[in-house]
Write a protein that holds these residues in place. Structure first.
Motif, PDB file in Angstrom:
ATOM      1  N   ASP A  58      19.217  10.519  -4.482  1.00 17.65           N
ATOM      2  CA  ASP A  58      18.078  10.038  -5.261  1.00 17.65           C
ATOM      3  C   ASP A  58      18.436   9.066  -6.380  1.00 17.65           C
ATOM      4  O   ASP A  58      17.593   8.728  -7.205  1.00 17.65           O
ATOM      5  CB  ASP A  58      17.320  11.230  -5.850  1.00 17.65           C
ATOM      6  N   GLY A  59      19.699   8.630  -6.450  1.00 20.31           N
ATOM      7  CA  GLY A  59      20.099   7.707  -7.500  1.00 20.31           C
ATOM      8  C   GLY A  59      20.404   8.364  -8.829  1.00 20.31           C
ATOM      9  O   GLY A  59      20.857   7.703  -9.764  1.00 20.31           O
ATOM     10  N   LYS A  60      20.188   9.666  -8.945  1.00 17.61           N
ATOM     11  CA  LYS A  60      20.413  10.369 -10.211  1.00 17.61           C
ATOM     12  C   LYS A  60      21.850  10.881 -10.355  1.00 17.61           C
ATOM     13  O   LYS A  60      22.271  11.247 -11.447  1.00 17.61           O
ATOM     14  CB  LYS A  60      19.412  11.513 -10.360  1.00 17.61           C
ATOM     15  N   ASP A  61      22.601  10.910  -9.271  1.00 16.98           N
ATOM     16  CA  ASP A  61      23.971  11.428  -9.328  1.00 16.98           C
ATOM     17  C   ASP A  61      24.859  10.633 -10.281  1.00 16.98           C
ATOM     18  O   ASP A  61      25.801  11.177 -10.851  1.00 16.98           O
ATOM     19  CB  ASP A  61      24.608  11.440  -7.931  1.00 16.98           C
ATOM     20  N   PHE A  62      24.561   9.356 -10.463  1.00 15.78           N
ATOM     21  CA  PHE A  62      25.372   8.511 -11.345  1.00 15.78           C
ATOM     22  C   PHE A  62      25.379   9.027 -12.779  1.00 15.78           C
ATOM     23  O   PHE A  62      26.378   8.899 -13.483  1.00 15.78           O
ATOM     24  CB  PHE A  62      24.854   7.063 -11.337  1.00 15.78           C
ATOM     25  N   ASN A  63      24.257   9.611 -13.228  1.00 16.94           N
ATOM     26  CA  ASN A  63      24.117  10.081 -14.608  1.00 16.94           C
ATOM     27  C   ASN A  63      24.476  11.550 -14.789  1.00 16.94           C
ATOM     28  O   ASN A  63      24.500  12.048 -15.910  1.00 16.94           O
ATOM     29  CB  ASN A  63      22.683   9.871 -15.100  1.00 16.94           C
ATOM     30  N   ALA A  64      24.724  12.259 -13.695  1.00 10.60           N
ATOM     31  CA  ALA A  64      24.958  13.703 -13.751  1.00 10.60           C
ATOM     32  C   ALA A  64      26.418  14.040 -13.992  1.00 10.60           C
ATOM     33  O   ALA A  64      27.319  13.238 -13.708  1.00 10.60           O
ATOM     34  CB  ALA A  64      24.503  14.341 -12.439  1.00 10.60           C
ATOM     35  N   LEU A  65      26.627  15.242 -14.516  1.00  8.63           N
ATOM     36  CA  LEU A  65      27.937  15.873 -14.445  1.00  8.63           C
ATOM     37  C   LEU A  65      27.882  16.785 -13.226  1.00  8.63           C
ATOM     38  O   LEU A  65      26.882  17.484 -13.002  1.00  8.63           O
ATOM     39  CB  LEU A  65      28.229  16.699 -15.697  1.00  8.63           C
ATOM     40  N   HIS A  66      28.932  16.775 -12.437  1.00  6.37           N
ATOM     41  CA  HIS A  66      28.966  17.510 -11.184  1.00  6.37           C
ATOM     42  C   HIS A  66      29.876  18.718 -11.343  1.00  6.37           C
ATOM     43  O   HIS A  66      31.026  18.586 -11.763  1.00  6.37           O
ATOM     44  CB  HIS A  66      29.433  16.585 -10.059  1.00  6.37           C
ATOM     45  N   VAL A  67      29.340  19.892 -11.035  1.00  2.92           N
ATOM     46  CA  VAL A  67      30.079  21.144 -11.147  1.00  2.92           C
ATOM     47  C   VAL A  67      30.410  21.584  -9.723  1.00  2.92           C
ATOM     48  O   VAL A  67      29.520  21.904  -8.936  1.00  2.92           O
ATOM     49  CB  VAL A  67      29.260  22.215 -11.900  1.00  2.92           C
ATOM     50  N   LEU A  68      31.698  21.555  -9.410  1.00  5.05           N
ATOM     51  CA  LEU A  68      32.158  21.801  -8.051  1.00  5.05           C
ATOM     52  C   LEU A  68      32.957  23.096  -7.990  1.00  5.05           C
ATOM     53  O   LEU A  68      33.854  23.306  -8.806  1.00  5.05           O
ATOM     54  CB  LEU A  68      33.039  20.642  -7.576  1.00  5.05           C
ATOM     55  N   GLY A  75      27.011  32.011  -6.307  1.00  4.89           N
ATOM     56  CA  GLY A  75      25.863  31.430  -7.007  1.00  4.89           C
ATOM     57  C   GLY A  75      25.914  31.757  -8.489  1.00  4.89           C
ATOM     58  O   GLY A  75      25.664  30.903  -9.339  1.00  4.89           O
ATOM     59  N   TYR A  76      26.253  33.018  -8.803  1.00  6.72           N
ATOM     60  CA  TYR A  76      26.374  33.405 -10.205  1.00  6.72           C
ATOM     61  C   TYR A  76      27.541  32.678 -10.864  1.00  6.72           C
ATOM     62  O   TYR A  76      27.422  32.180 -11.984  1.00  6.72           O
ATOM     63  CB  TYR A  76      26.537  34.929 -10.345  1.00  6.72           C
ATOM     64  N   SER A  77      28.653  32.591 -10.168  1.00  8.26           N
ATOM     65  CA  SER A  77      29.836  31.928 -10.741  1.00  8.26           C
ATOM     66  C   SER A  77      29.570  30.457 -11.035  1.00  8.26           C
ATOM     67  O   SER A  77      29.922  29.959 -12.109  1.00  8.26           O
ATOM     68  CB  SER A  77      31.025  32.050  -9.782  1.00  8.26           C
ATOM     69  N   ILE A  78      28.943  29.754 -10.087  1.00  6.71           N
ATOM     70  CA  ILE A  78      28.713  28.315 -10.286  1.00  6.71           C
ATOM     71  C   ILE A  78      27.648  28.091 -11.364  1.00  6.71           C
ATOM     72  O   ILE A  78      27.748  27.153 -12.153  1.00  6.71           O
ATOM     73  CB  ILE A  78      28.367  27.601  -8.956  1.00  6.71           C
ATOM     74  N   MET A  79      26.646  28.977 -11.440  1.00  3.77           N
ATOM     75  CA  MET A  79      25.631  28.834 -12.489  1.00  3.77           C
ATOM     76  C   MET A  79      26.201  29.171 -13.863  1.00  3.77           C
ATOM     77  O   MET A  79      25.900  28.477 -14.839  1.00  3.77           O
ATOM     78  CB  MET A  79      24.411  29.709 -12.179  1.00  3.77           C
ATOM     79  N   GLU A  80      27.022  30.209 -13.959  1.00  2.00           N
ATOM     80  CA  GLU A  80      27.639  30.531 -15.250  1.00  2.00           C
ATOM     81  C   GLU A  80      28.528  29.386 -15.716  1.00  2.00           C
ATOM     82  O   GLU A  80      28.527  29.021 -16.901  1.00  2.00           O
ATOM     83  CB  GLU A  80      28.416  31.839 -15.140  1.00  2.00           C
ATOM     84  N   ALA A  81      29.261  28.776 -14.795  1.00  2.00           N
ATOM     85  CA  ALA A  81      30.090  27.615 -15.139  1.00  2.00           C
ATOM     86  C   ALA A  81      29.220  26.434 -15.550  1.00  2.00           C
ATOM     87  O   ALA A  81      29.566  25.678 -16.467  1.00  2.00           O
ATOM     88  CB  ALA A  81      30.982  27.236 -13.957  1.00  2.00           C
ATOM     89  N   SER A  82      28.071  26.273 -14.912  1.00  2.00           N
ATOM     90  CA  SER A  82      27.163  25.164 -15.236  1.00  2.00           C
ATOM     91  C   SER A  82      26.524  25.354 -16.606  1.00  2.00           C
ATOM     92  O   SER A  82      26.404  24.395 -17.381  1.00  2.00           O
ATOM     93  CB  SER A  82      26.088  25.043 -14.157  1.00  2.00           C
ATOM     94  N   ILE A  83      26.112  26.580 -16.908  1.00  2.00           N
ATOM     95  CA  ILE A  83      25.547  26.882 -18.225  1.00  2.00           C
ATOM     96  C   ILE A  83      26.599  26.612 -19.300  1.00  2.00           C
ATOM     97  O   ILE A  83      26.306  25.990 -20.336  1.00  2.00           O
ATOM     98  CB  ILE A  83      25.035  28.336 -18.272  1.00  2.00           C
ATOM     99  N   ALA A  84      27.830  27.033 -19.056  1.00  2.00           N
ATOM    100  CA  ALA A  84      28.925  26.780 -20.006  1.00  2.00           C
ATOM    101  C   ALA A  84      29.184  25.284 -20.148  1.00  2.00           C
ATOM    102  O   ALA A  84      29.439  24.796 -21.260  1.00  2.00           O
ATOM    103  CB  ALA A  84      30.196  27.498 -19.550  1.00  2.00           C
ATOM    104  N   VAL A 119      36.546  26.238 -10.279  1.00  2.00           N
ATOM    105  CA  VAL A 119      35.436  25.360 -10.661  1.00  2.00           C
ATOM    106  C   VAL A 119      35.954  24.210 -11.505  1.00  2.00           C
ATOM    107  O   VAL A 119      36.789  24.409 -12.400  1.00  2.00           O
ATOM    108  CB  VAL A 119      34.364  26.151 -11.449  1.00  2.00           C
ATOM    109  N   CYS A 120      35.469  23.007 -11.222  1.00  2.00           N
ATOM    110  CA  CYS A 120      35.780  21.854 -12.071  1.00  2.00           C
ATOM    111  C   CYS A 120      34.504  21.061 -12.322  1.00  2.00           C
ATOM    112  O   CYS A 120      33.558  21.116 -11.543  1.00  2.00           O
ATOM    113  CB  CYS A 120      36.876  20.992 -11.448  1.00  2.00           C
ATOM    114  N   VAL A 121      34.484  20.360 -13.450  1.00  2.00           N
ATOM    115  CA  VAL A 121      33.344  19.542 -13.857  1.00  2.00           C
ATOM    116  C   VAL A 121      33.811  18.099 -13.901  1.00  2.00           C
ATOM    117  O   VAL A 121      34.825  17.784 -14.521  1.00  2.00           O
ATOM    118  CB  VAL A 121      32.822  19.967 -15.251  1.00  2.00           C
ATOM    119  N   LYS A 122      33.065  17.223 -13.224  1.00  2.00           N
ATOM    120  CA  LYS A 122      33.450  15.816 -13.148  1.00  2.00           C
ATOM    121  C   LYS A 122      32.229  14.917 -13.345  1.00  2.00           C
ATOM    122  O   LYS A 122      31.138  15.242 -12.887  1.00  2.00           O
ATOM    123  CB  LYS A 122      34.058  15.489 -11.780  1.00  2.00           C
ATOM    124  N   SER A 123      32.461  13.781 -13.980  1.00  2.00           N
ATOM    125  CA  SER A 123      31.428  12.749 -14.012  1.00  2.00           C
ATOM    126  C   SER A 123      31.391  12.095 -12.632  1.00  2.00           C
ATOM    127  O   SER A 123      32.301  12.286 -11.808  1.00  2.00           O
ATOM    128  CB  SER A 123      31.752  11.698 -15.073  1.00  2.00           C
TER     129      SER A 123
END
Length: 146
Positions: free
Chosen positions: A39-49, A89-98, A3-7
């Motif tokens: 929807d144009g909101k991706d620019f402001n999001a952090l993306h968890v891949l 699903g659990y792994s990506i959500m746990e990473a997102s919560i973190a 998992v990685c987190v990117k702007s």
């Protein structure tokens, strides 16, 4: 799964293509729901891949308070259908919560959850709030994790 987190600006064109392809595969095709995913909101999001063997298999996007809801939020939660048996699903959500805690310094998270996934989100510590509503023709509930 790695998992990685990117702007948005850190996403490569290959990352972005994989994200949009996976979201379309699940939210438009599998769920048979015509809606504007881009929807144009991706620019402001952090993306968890979430990658497995260099292929995107799981994804979410997270927002700081005020960019989507008043609270920090996680959305576009998706796992490739062929990989769901691995509980990614659990792994990506746990990473997102973190990531919400680490990158946004927030502990309260609001989500708009598809109703059939309530138990999944309950298992992650989210609780329903309010009444069921339709979003793009699919029953949803607001949920919070504090």
């Amino acid at each position: 799964m790695i998992v990685c987190v990117k702007s948005f600006n850190e996403l490569t064109t290959k990352d972005l293509y994989a994200v949009l392809q996976l979201r379309s595969e699940i939210f438009v095709v599998e769920q048979n729901c015509v809606y504007q995913d881009i929807d144009g909101k991706d620019f402001n999001a952090l993306h968890v891949l979430g990658f497995k063997n260099d292929k995107l298999v799981a994804y979410t996007r997270i927002f700081k308070p005020g960019d989507y809801f008043k609270e920090a939020s996680i959305g576009r939660v998706v796992v490739k259908k062929s990989e769901r048996q691995h509980k990614y699903g659990y792994s990506i959500m746990e990473a997102s919560i973190a990531a919400v805690k680490e990158h946004l310094q927030q502990t309260t998270i609001k989500i708009s959850a598809q109703k059939y996934l309530l138990k999944f989100y309950n298992n992650l510590g989210f609780k329903e709030d309010g009444e069921e509503y339709l979003e793009d023709g699919i029953p949803h509930m607001v949920m919070y994790k504090h």
